[in-house]
Design a protein around this motif. Sequence first.
Motif, PDB file in Angstrom:
ATOM      1  N   ALA A 145       0.852  -1.191   0.000  1.00 12.89           N
ATOM      2  CA  ALA A 145       0.000   0.000   0.000  1.00 12.89           C
ATOM      3  C   ALA A 145       0.884   1.236   0.000  1.00 12.89           C
ATOM      4  N   TYR A 146       0.269   2.379  -0.318  1.00 12.63           N
ATOM      5  CA  TYR A 146       0.925   3.671  -0.121  1.00 12.63           C
ATOM      6  C   TYR A 146      -0.035   4.590   0.620  1.00 12.63           C
ATOM      7  N   SER A 147       0.522   5.645   1.203  1.00 16.41           N
ATOM      8  CA  SER A 147      -0.322   6.603   1.923  1.00 16.41           C
ATOM      9  C   SER A 147       0.307   7.982   1.906  1.00 16.41           C
ATOM     10  N   ILE A 163      -5.617  11.732   6.092  1.00 19.85           N
ATOM     11  CA  ILE A 163      -4.919  10.553   5.593  1.00 19.85           C
ATOM     12  C   ILE A 163      -5.548  10.184   4.254  1.00 19.85           C
ATOM     13  N   GLY A 164      -4.807  10.401   3.185  1.00 25.54           N
ATOM     14  CA  GLY A 164      -5.309  10.063   1.864  1.00 25.54           C
ATOM     15  C   GLY A 164      -4.697  10.947   0.793  1.00 25.54           C
ATOM     16  N   PRO A 165      -4.553  10.359  -0.402  1.00 27.21           N
ATOM     17  CA  PRO A 165      -5.034   9.020  -0.730  1.00 27.21           C
ATOM     18  C   PRO A 165      -4.201   7.931  -0.066  1.00 27.21           C
ATOM     19  N   LEU A 166      -4.873   6.822   0.143  1.00 27.07           N
ATOM     20  CA  LEU A 166      -4.248   5.602   0.650  1.00 27.07           C
ATOM     21  C   LEU A 166      -4.808   4.478  -0.200  1.00 27.07           C
ATOM     22  N   ALA A 167      -3.925   3.705  -0.821  1.00 22.06           N
ATOM     23  CA  ALA A 167      -4.373   2.634  -1.707  1.00 22.06           C
ATOM     24  C   ALA A 167      -3.576   1.374  -1.422  1.00 22.06           C
ATOM     25  N   GLY A 168      -4.270   0.234  -1.365  1.00 21.86           N
ATOM     26  CA  GLY A 168      -3.629  -1.038  -1.109  1.00 21.86           C
ATOM     27  C   GLY A 168      -3.916  -2.050  -2.195  1.00 21.86           C
ATOM     28  N   HIS A 169      -3.152  -3.147  -2.217  1.00 24.08           N
ATOM     29  CA  HIS A 169      -3.399  -4.154  -3.250  1.00 24.08           C
ATOM     30  C   HIS A 169      -4.669  -4.941  -2.974  1.00 24.08           C
ATOM     31  N   ASP A 170      -5.193  -4.870  -1.735  1.00 23.82           N
ATOM     32  CA  ASP A 170      -6.527  -5.381  -1.436  1.00 23.82           C
ATOM     33  C   ASP A 170      -7.022  -4.678  -0.170  1.00 23.82           C
ATOM     34  N   GLY A 171      -8.260  -4.966   0.210  1.00 19.89           N
ATOM     35  CA  GLY A 171      -8.838  -4.270   1.345  1.00 19.89           C
ATOM     36  C   GLY A 171      -8.112  -4.533   2.647  1.00 19.89           C
ATOM     37  N   ALA A 172      -7.656  -5.762   2.846  1.00 18.91           N
ATOM     38  CA  ALA A 172      -6.957  -6.078   4.091  1.00 18.91           C
ATOM     39  C   ALA A 172      -5.642  -5.312   4.192  1.00 18.91           C
ATOM     40  N   ALA A 173      -4.906  -5.221   3.094  1.00 15.93           N
ATOM     41  CA  ALA A 173      -3.639  -4.486   3.100  1.00 15.93           C
ATOM     42  C   ALA A 173      -3.874  -3.005   3.350  1.00 15.93           C
ATOM     43  N   ALA A 174      -4.873  -2.433   2.675  1.00 16.75           N
ATOM     44  CA  ALA A 174      -5.175  -1.014   2.875  1.00 16.75           C
ATOM     45  C   ALA A 174      -5.596  -0.745   4.315  1.00 16.75           C
ATOM     46  N   ALA A 175      -6.398  -1.632   4.894  1.00 19.05           N
ATOM     47  CA  ALA A 175      -6.846  -1.450   6.276  1.00 19.05           C
ATOM     48  C   ALA A 175      -5.674  -1.543   7.245  1.00 19.05           C
TER      49      ALA A 175
END
Length: 289
Positions: free
Chosen positions: A203-205, A213-225
């Motif tokens: 992810a990045y943030s 906090i944002g943008p924040l993007a992950g390779h899936d929901g669990a990673a982003a969370a």
Amino acid sequence: MSQNELEFRRAAEIDLRAQYEVFVAAQGELWHRHGLGWSASSFEVWRASHRHLLAADGERSFVALDGERLAGFSAALVRGDTWILSALFVSPDYQGRRVGRDLLDRSWAGDYRRRMTITDSIQPVSTGMYARRGLIPTTPILTLSGAPRCRLPDGLEAVPPEPEALAILDRGAYGFDRGTDHRFWREQATEAKLWLLAGEPIAYSYVDGQGLIGPLAGHDGAAAALVLRAELAHRESQPAEVLLPGTARSLVETALASGLRLTHPPGLLLLGGGINPPQALAISGYWLL
């Protein structure tokens, strides 16, 4: 002056102050009509995003003029095959006179596979206009704020962002490349991180000076969370805010479990066909997503 006598032209940087004043007037009237308090960001903060839009997507930015008076404006951005309506505001004195529809026609032009926008949930007129063009209300955009209290997760490493990793994460979370916008986000943020787990980017943030906090993007929901929890832990007992699509369930649950609370009426994410609702994303704001 009749509608036919209004002048429509490409927006320019000299229009930004007048555009801001139309934005403030239109939003203020809308929110106050519903008995809600509202305050605008400063012109300087607002101008930064709109200068970026003009520089990157000026051919999709328009103003409507009544003589020397700016009656309304629109702006859109295109990333890959995705068109995003960023702004459409009409001065209260000119609403109900097709100004918004004529501005939208100009910014809409082009053949794009996917289209989207965000509106205020308390604005049924605009939402209905977009829905008739195939942009269907899909999920709320939730604003959660507060002083978080949570534990820093184990195993994460934060490193400087790397363009190739950012592009891969963007394709998964957004569905399109955000390289142009990353340059802008880095300029505006006080912190920019690429997060690794077991040495792999997940992810990045970005975090700004006000605690957004944002943008924040992950390779899936669990990673982003997981990364959202890390950012919230870094801001324990300090002000924090995050803007989350309701479909990003793991992130919403993390924000609520960390003590953040819903603080504003939700927005609405409107999606055209062929777009999956986001599940691994905290957006930067309504202007750029």
